[in-house]
Design a protein around this motif. Structure first.
Motif, short mmCIF file in Angstrom:
data_model
loop_
_atom_site.label_atom_id
_atom_site.label_comp_id
_atom_site.label_asym_id
_atom_site.label_seq_id
_atom_site.Cartn_x
_atom_site.Cartn_y
_atom_site.Cartn_z
N ALA A 177 23.67 -83.72 14.93
CA ALA A 177 23.01 -82.40 15.13
C ALA A 177 22.91 -82.11 16.22
CB ALA A 177 22.28 -82.39 13.80
N GLN A 178 21.52 -83.59 16.91
CA GLN A 178 21.31 -83.39 18.52
C GLN A 178 22.50 -83.39 18.60
OE1 GLN A 178 18.55 -87.10 17.84
NE2 GLN A 178 16.75 -85.68 17.07
N GLN A 179 23.85 -84.20 18.90
CA GLN A 179 24.56 -84.04 20.15
C GLN A 179 25.34 -82.98 20.15
OE1 GLN A 179 25.80 -86.70 21.68
NE2 GLN A 179 23.93 -88.09 21.20
N ARG A 180 25.27 -82.04 18.74
CA ARG A 180 26.06 -81.41 18.54
C ARG A 180 25.59 -79.81 19.39
NH1 ARG A 180 26.89 -81.82 13.39
NH2 ARG A 180 25.33 -80.98 12.94
N LEU A 181 23.71 -79.90 19.41
CA LEU A 181 22.72 -79.68 19.79
C LEU A 181 22.57 -79.31 21.65
CD1 LEU A 181 19.98 -77.16 19.93
CD2 LEU A 181 18.72 -79.32 19.03
N LEU A 182 22.64 -80.73 21.50
CA LEU A 182 22.99 -80.83 23.33
C LEU A 182 24.06 -80.51 23.85
CD1 LEU A 182 21.43 -84.71 23.38
CD2 LEU A 182 20.29 -82.83 24.56
N ALA A 183 25.71 -80.09 22.85
CA ALA A 183 26.70 -80.03 23.46
C ALA A 183 26.36 -78.58 23.58
CB ALA A 183 27.94 -80.42 22.39
N VAL A 184 26.30 -77.34 22.97
CA VAL A 184 25.74 -75.86 22.83
C VAL A 184 24.45 -75.46 24.33
CG1 VAL A 184 24.76 -73.99 21.67
CG2 VAL A 184 26.01 -76.22 19.80
#
Length: 226
Positions: A177-184
């Motif tokens: 989720a943190q990786q997806r948050l960084l991408a978003v």
């Protein structure tokens, strides 16, 4: 002689106690001269798993005492007689020879039978310890005994493992989720920059068109209205 009176009294007290209505009793062994007093009821070295433990629990003492209880005509009864005669001042070979003579006179037990009785008690202790060790290994989860439900300790170990697995899964999900948050966030910044740049470009075009329109308007009013 006083010494033999003491010996006779010790032997008499011993055998009367052994044949009392309450049944045979095995006294707690006292150390022989020059020996260190052992822990009561223990004939083997305890595992060094609890260094702060200095005395066994009463339930274990009771268990060993019951395990070594005989019929009053065995090696444990003989050792009790030895302990009784020791209080009369006897020691060494004389102590054991006197005790054996008195014991054999009452029980008709010869020396080979007495030693055989000692071996039986030794085997009894060994078998009991092996059984206890097997139950301990099962209790802590080292082995599984068929048709025996897991011990409370093993159940706690299983719960701990399940919780650790769940936490590891949650940690993995959190990392994803943190990786997806960084991408978003990166995409959001890019879109914000594009939107800001587009607005700035529009403002420039708008300003240029407005300025040109104003200039032509002013020229018409100046040159054509006259």
């Amino acid at each position: 002689m006083p010494l033999f009176d003491h010996i006779a009294k010790a032997a008499k007290d011993f055998f009367i106690e052994e044949t009392s209505p309450e049944g045979p009793s095995v006294a707690a062994p006292r150390p022989l001269p020059g020996q260190v007093a052992p822990v009561a009821g223990s004939s083997f070295s305890a595992p060094a798993a609890a260094p702060l433990l200095t005395q066994p629990e009463q339930r274990h003492l009771d268990h060993i005492r019951q395990l070594l209880a005989g019929d009053g005509k065995d090696f444990m009864a003989f050792t009790k007689l030895v302990t009784s005669l020791q209080a009369s001042g006897l020691s060494g070979p004389i102590l054991y020879q006197t005790a054996f003579n008195a014991f054999a006179a009452v029980t008709s037990l010869d020396l080979p039978a007495l030693l055989k009785s000692a071996e039986q008690f030794e085997l009894k202790l060994t078998a009991d310890r092996n059984s206890i060790l097997e139950r301990h290994r099962e209790k802590v989860g080292e082995i599984r005994i068929p048709n025996v439900p897991p011990s409370p300790l093993v159940q706690l170990q299983q719960q701990e493992q399940q919780l650790q697995t769940g936490l590891a899964d949650l940690a993995r999900q959190l990392e994803e989720a943190q990786q997806r948050l960084l991408a978003v966030r990166q995409q959001l910044q890019e879109q914000q920059q594009k939107a800001t740049a587009a607005l700035a470009s529009y403002e420039l075009a708008h300003a240029s068109a407005a300025a040109e329109l104003k200039a032509h308007q002013q020229a018409v009013q100046a040159f054509l209205l006259k």
